[in-house]
Motif scaffolding. Structure first.
Motif, PDB file in Angstrom:
ATOM      1  N   MET A  20     -60.217  72.751 -44.014  1.00  5.70           N
ATOM      2  CA  MET A  20     -60.801  73.644 -43.187  1.00  5.70           C
ATOM      3  C   MET A  20     -60.398  75.149 -43.503  1.00  5.70           C
ATOM      4  O   MET A  20     -59.319  75.332 -42.951  1.00  5.70           O
ATOM      5  N   VAL A  22     -59.219  78.734 -43.241  1.00 11.87           N
ATOM      6  CA  VAL A  22     -58.624  79.374 -41.978  1.00 11.87           C
ATOM      7  C   VAL A  22     -59.625  80.612 -41.774  1.00 11.87           C
ATOM      8  O   VAL A  22     -59.932  81.186 -42.565  1.00 11.87           O
ATOM      9  N   GLN A  23     -59.728  81.203 -40.485  1.00 14.58           N
ATOM     10  CA  GLN A  23     -60.576  82.015 -40.188  1.00 14.58           C
ATOM     11  C   GLN A  23     -60.172  83.461 -40.570  1.00 14.58           C
ATOM     12  O   GLN A  23     -58.966  83.770 -40.815  1.00 14.58           O
ATOM     13  N   GLY A  24     -61.060  84.106 -41.288  1.00  8.42           N
ATOM     14  CA  GLY A  24     -60.654  85.481 -41.677  1.00  8.42           C
ATOM     15  C   GLY A  24     -59.552  85.450 -42.906  1.00  8.42           C
ATOM     16  O   GLY A  24     -59.224  86.668 -43.108  1.00  8.42           O
ATOM     17  N   THR A  72     -49.162  72.203 -44.529  1.00 13.02           N
ATOM     18  CA  THR A  72     -49.864  73.744 -44.308  1.00 13.02           C
ATOM     19  C   THR A  72     -50.841  74.121 -45.183  1.00 13.02           C
ATOM     20  O   THR A  72     -51.978  74.456 -44.839  1.00 13.02           O
ATOM     21  N   PHE A  75     -54.679  73.227 -44.683  1.00 17.86           N
ATOM     22  CA  PHE A  75     -55.512  73.858 -43.750  1.00 17.86           C
ATOM     23  C   PHE A  75     -56.277  75.037 -44.683  1.00 17.86           C
ATOM     24  O   PHE A  75     -57.075  75.685 -43.922  1.00 17.86           O
ATOM     25  N   LEU A  76     -55.501  75.339 -45.622  1.00 19.26           N
ATOM     26  CA  LEU A  76     -55.813  76.601 -46.378  1.00 19.26           C
ATOM     27  C   LEU A  76     -56.410  76.755 -47.490  1.00 19.26           C
ATOM     28  O   LEU A  76     -56.491  77.527 -48.304  1.00 19.26           O
ATOM     29  N   ILE A 313     -48.927  81.773 -48.138  1.00 20.34           N
ATOM     30  CA  ILE A 313     -49.661  81.943 -47.088  1.00 20.34           C
ATOM     31  C   ILE A 313     -49.979  83.272 -46.617  1.00 20.34           C
ATOM     32  O   ILE A 313     -51.230  83.501 -46.402  1.00 20.34           O
TER      33      ILE A 313
ATOM     34  N   THR B 158     -46.221  74.871 -39.450  1.00 18.27           N
ATOM     35  CA  THR B 158     -47.120  75.415 -40.089  1.00 18.27           C
ATOM     36  C   THR B 158     -47.756  76.707 -39.637  1.00 18.27           C
ATOM     37  O   THR B 158     -48.449  77.342 -40.470  1.00 18.27           O
ATOM     38  N   MET B 160     -49.520  77.827 -37.503  1.00 17.99           N
ATOM     39  CA  MET B 160     -50.867  77.834 -37.002  1.00 17.99           C
ATOM     40  C   MET B 160     -51.141  77.667 -35.555  1.00 17.99           C
ATOM     41  O   MET B 160     -50.428  76.915 -34.808  1.00 17.99           O
ATOM     42  N   ASN B 174     -58.551  76.663 -37.790  1.00 15.20           N
ATOM     43  CA  ASN B 174     -57.333  76.873 -37.737  1.00 15.20           C
ATOM     44  C   ASN B 174     -56.770  78.271 -37.918  1.00 15.20           C
ATOM     45  O   ASN B 174     -57.255  78.975 -39.086  1.00 15.20           O
ATOM     46  N   THR B 175     -56.059  78.916 -37.101  1.00 15.25           N
ATOM     47  CA  THR B 175     -55.816  80.333 -37.286  1.00 15.25           C
ATOM     48  C   THR B 175     -54.281  80.461 -37.526  1.00 15.25           C
ATOM     49  O   THR B 175     -53.332  80.168 -36.798  1.00 15.25           O
ATOM     50  N   LEU B 176     -53.732  81.315 -38.508  1.00 15.01           N
ATOM     51  CA  LEU B 176     -52.613  81.601 -38.776  1.00 15.01           C
ATOM     52  C   LEU B 176     -51.958  82.462 -37.864  1.00 15.01           C
ATOM     53  O   LEU B 176     -52.652  83.607 -37.303  1.00 15.01           O
ATOM     54  N   GLN B 211     -62.715  83.204 -32.606  1.00  5.33           N
ATOM     55  CA  GLN B 211     -61.310  82.862 -33.335  1.00  5.33           C
ATOM     56  C   GLN B 211     -60.769  83.928 -34.192  1.00  5.33           C
ATOM     57  O   GLN B 211     -59.874  83.884 -35.110  1.00  5.33           O
ATOM     58  N   GLN B 212     -61.222  85.202 -34.079  1.00  4.37           N
ATOM     59  CA  GLN B 212     -60.804  86.448 -34.699  1.00  4.37           C
ATOM     60  C   GLN B 212     -59.596  86.794 -34.121  1.00  4.37           C
ATOM     61  O   GLN B 212     -59.442  87.260 -32.672  1.00  4.37           O
TER      62      GLN B 212
END
Lengths: 396, 322
Positions: A20, A22-24, A72, A75-76, A313, B158, B160, B174-176, B211-212
């Motif tokens: 999935m 990661v956003q942006g 990790t 997810f990326l 990351i 992780t 996130m 999933n946002t860092l 989610q930004q």
């Protein structure tokens, strides 16, 4: 390479969850290859067999960190793989080095200072990023530093500085020292002397360890008279870096004095008695996979791969030069379960990290000790600070 | 009629001039296996009850008749009757529950299982596990949107925030964030999610709609080394204009303007400040201070500490009951 055994341990990214993005963030997938290159050594003979050196020392830490960064990465869209190249004591290290450098851009090296330099100076290593996970040698962080070599194991002097900060804070200022005969003992003793001077403590007496008897039977008889003629002191320091005679010193001294250094109260990169700052979670994960307690070299290897993961990351790249430049930047911060973020010193590539000063049962304190101030970062009171290091490879 | 009731109450309790129902702050003591109960009027510990091992996250049911306690090392969520301190029963929680959040339906608990990289959803009525969701390594912070549609788990290792659709129990984003995320909270209108990063030293603000990242809160205290400023627990003020952020070993709570993300003040607390709870009238904030083993009472209007209250060893979570 007839004599070089090759053990491959490719850990695939953990399955179970669909990828999935990661956003942006970048969408491209990143494949990160890491090699753990180890020159095995024949362990020096020691008096006691109570604590053998684990066969997977260092490697177990790398394995754990790889599982973490892979978790990790899933997810990326990043995948990580670790290959161990394990060279037997009589193996061809140079050939293994060439194979390692051909196989990956990121190499953890578990070897002596001389071997580390040989790897770093191999032409193929010029565009690679190497991590010293084993040697506390000071010169590697000073005149002998290399731009492509970072250090996640603490330098010896950082450990002795940590111990002396603790002793200074307690005002246990009169020290005596017993030094073993091995080269590592002499180096460590030298660091103890210099750190004592740095923090204003006094070395009132020294003795060289000269016994060749079997102390398992005679410690209580031999040690009292051996320590009897030392001038009165607050703490007895022991330099015994191969874990040979030191364990027999404590409680066998002429005067009732605490023991510190290689024995008793020890300054360490990692110890299983660390409980705070989430350390228990890390220890639990390590113990579950390795079946033993985490040691300093395991931690150094763990920290190297976690540093790689953190840089991947944040940069979305597996390119050694990109990762190196991010790791040496001010934005890099790694959670090392030691209460402060870990980073790299930009002048010699040493990982900036607190040092545990601990006995066998509990942490005494984590250095830097409160009150030892520094204009940049208190952790830089431990080890070679920028003005002291003769390293220039990082400024070019 | 109303006058009569008041008269009856007065005659029933003639010697107590204080309000009939003083508020209480319940604090879990991680290394004592107890909860301490603080009276918000007298600012004294009035009761201490035993719990399971290593109690951390703590929250009340909507009617305040049940107290849920994460007993991390007992691998369970305990349900306590706050009137008697009696443990009524345990809920299945998955291994090593650290923090949780009660859904707006007052029924489902979302629990972070720190050692298992899982978020567990438990139905507090049927006492059954409804779902287990794979998340990152060392899940810690839990939040749920005001409409109950989105649950958040932060994973410390992780780095996130994992966004969970509560209808399907699937991750949808999933946002860092920066290193070692700890706590997450939605703003009251549900439009923003705030996530603290303990080692990164920041709080990241996300727009919930897409989610930004909207921005980051940075902290700096004169005389305190940068890497000791470690944001952990936080709460929004009732009017939503301020966020109070606990800064761990920096021993301060930062006051953040939620419009500009700028810090407007730092309030001195005890050592290693963790989490916090409001007094019932929201005039006071109670912070747990892990290392000094006490609770700091902050006068919210003046943004100053007014008292330290000794509790058990390593106080961690805090919850209010009126």
């Amino acid at each position: 390479m007839p004599k070089t055994t090759l053990r491959r341990m490719a850990l695939a990214a953990v399955t179970g969850i669909g990828l999935m993005p990661v956003q942006g963030l970048y969408a491209a997938s990143v494949d990160v290859q890491v090699i753990y290159l180890r020159q095995q050594v024949v362990p020096a003979p020691v008096l006691s067999n109570l604590d053998p050196v684990p066969e997977d020392l260092g490697i177990a830490g790398a394995n754990l960190a790889l599982a973490e960064v892979a978790a990790t990465g899933k997810f990326l869209g990043e995948t990580y793989a670790l290959t161990v190249i394990d060279v037997p004591p009589d193996g061809d290290f140079a050939a293994a080095t060439r194979e390692a450098l051909a196989g990956a851009g990121l190499v953890l090296v578990d070897a002596t200072a001389a071997e580390l330099l040989a790897v770093a100076d191999t032409p193929e290593a010029a565009d690679k990023l190497l991590f010293n996970v084993a040697s506390g040698d000071e010169a590697l962080r000073s005149a002998d530093c290399r731009a492509n070599l970072l250090h996640t194991i603490p330098e010896d002097g950082a450990r002795t500085d940590a111990l002396m900060q603790v002793l200074a804070a307690k005002r246990w200022s009169k020290l005596a020292l017993i030094t073993g005969p091995k080269a590592a003992d002499l180096v460590y003793a030298d660091h103890l002397r210099r750190s004592a001077a740095k923090f204003g403590l006094t070395l009132v007496g020294e003795k060289a360890w000269s016994f060749d008897t079997d102390l398992r039977r005679a410690a209580t008889v031999e040690l009292p008279p051996f320590t009897q003629d030392l001038p009165d002191h607050d703490v007895l320091l022991v330099a015994d870096e191969t874990d040979d005679f030191g364990r027999y010193v404590e409680n066998n001294t002429w005067l009732p004095r605490p023991v510190a250094g290689s024995e008793g109260m020890e300054p360490l990169g990692w110890t299983h008695v660390m409980e705070q700052w989430g350390a228990v979670q890390l220890q639990n994960r390590f113990e579950e996979t390795a079946g033993r307690d985490m040691q300093s070299r395991d931690y150094a290897a763990w920290a190297a791969i976690r540093a790689i993961g953190e840089a991947v990351i944040r940069t979305g790249s597996a390119d050694p030069a990109t990762l190196r430049s991010y790791m040496l930047s001010d934005t890099f911060k790694l959670d090392g379960f030691k209460g402060r973020g870990l980073s790299f010193r930009h002048w010699n590539g040493q990982m900036r990290q607190p040092i545990a000063v601990a006995n066998a049962r509990a942490l005494v304190t984590l250095a830097p000790v409160e009150g030892f101030l520094h204009q940049r970062n208190e952790t830089d009171t431990l080890g070679l600070d920028e003005p002291e290091s003769q390293c220039h490879a990082f400024t070019e | 009629m109303r006058r009569l009731a008041a008269a009856l109450l007065l005659t029933a309790t003639p010697l107590i001039p204080a309000p009939i129902h003083a508020g209480e702050i319940w604090v879990t003591n991680e290394k004592d296996d107890t909860v301490s109960v603080i009276d918000t009027d007298t600012l004294e510990v009035i009761k201490t009850y035993p719990t399971g091992e290593r109690p951390r996250g703590v929250t009340f049911s909507k009617d305040f008749r049940r107290l849920y306690i994460c007993a991390s090392d007992s691998d369970t969520v305990q349900v306590m009757d706050p009137d008697t301190g009696e443990i009524l029963h345990d809920l299945p929680s998955g291994e090593d529950p650290e923090q949780f959040v009660l859904a707006p339906d007052d029924r489902h608990l979302y629990i972070a299982n720190e050692d298992d990289a899982i978020t567990t959803v438990v139905d507090t009525q049927s006492r059954q596990v409804v779902a287990q969701i794979d998340v990152g390594v060392e899940p810690e912070g839990m939040a749920i949107s005001p409409d109950g549609k989105i649950a958040i788990t932060t994973s410390e290792t992780t780095n996130m925030a994992h966004w969970i659709d509560t209808a399907t129990h699937k991750l949808f984003a999933n946002t860092l964030v920066d290193s070692r995320p700890r706590h997450a909270e939605f703003t009251a209108d549900g439009s923003q999610l705030w996530v603290s990063a303990e080692i990164g030293g920041t709080v990241t603000v996300f727009s919930v709609a897409d989610q930004q990242e909207l921005g980051k809160v940075h902290f700096a205290i004169a005389g305190v080394n940068d890497d000791l400023i470690q944001p952990v627990g936080f709460k929004f003020s009732p009017d939503g204009k301020r966020a109070f952020v606990a800064l761990g070993p920096a021993n301060h709570v930062a006051v953040v303007d939620t419009a500009s993300y700028e810090v407007t003040n730092y309030i001195l607390t005890g050592r290693r400040v963790w989490h916090m709870a409001w007094s019932p009238d929201q005039s006071q904030l109670f912070t747990t201070n892990g290392v000094s083993g006490d609770v700091t009472v902050i006068d919210v209007a003046r943004e100053t500490p007014v008292k330290s209250i000794k509790v058990g060893r390593f106080p961690w979570g805090a919850a209010m009951r009126p």
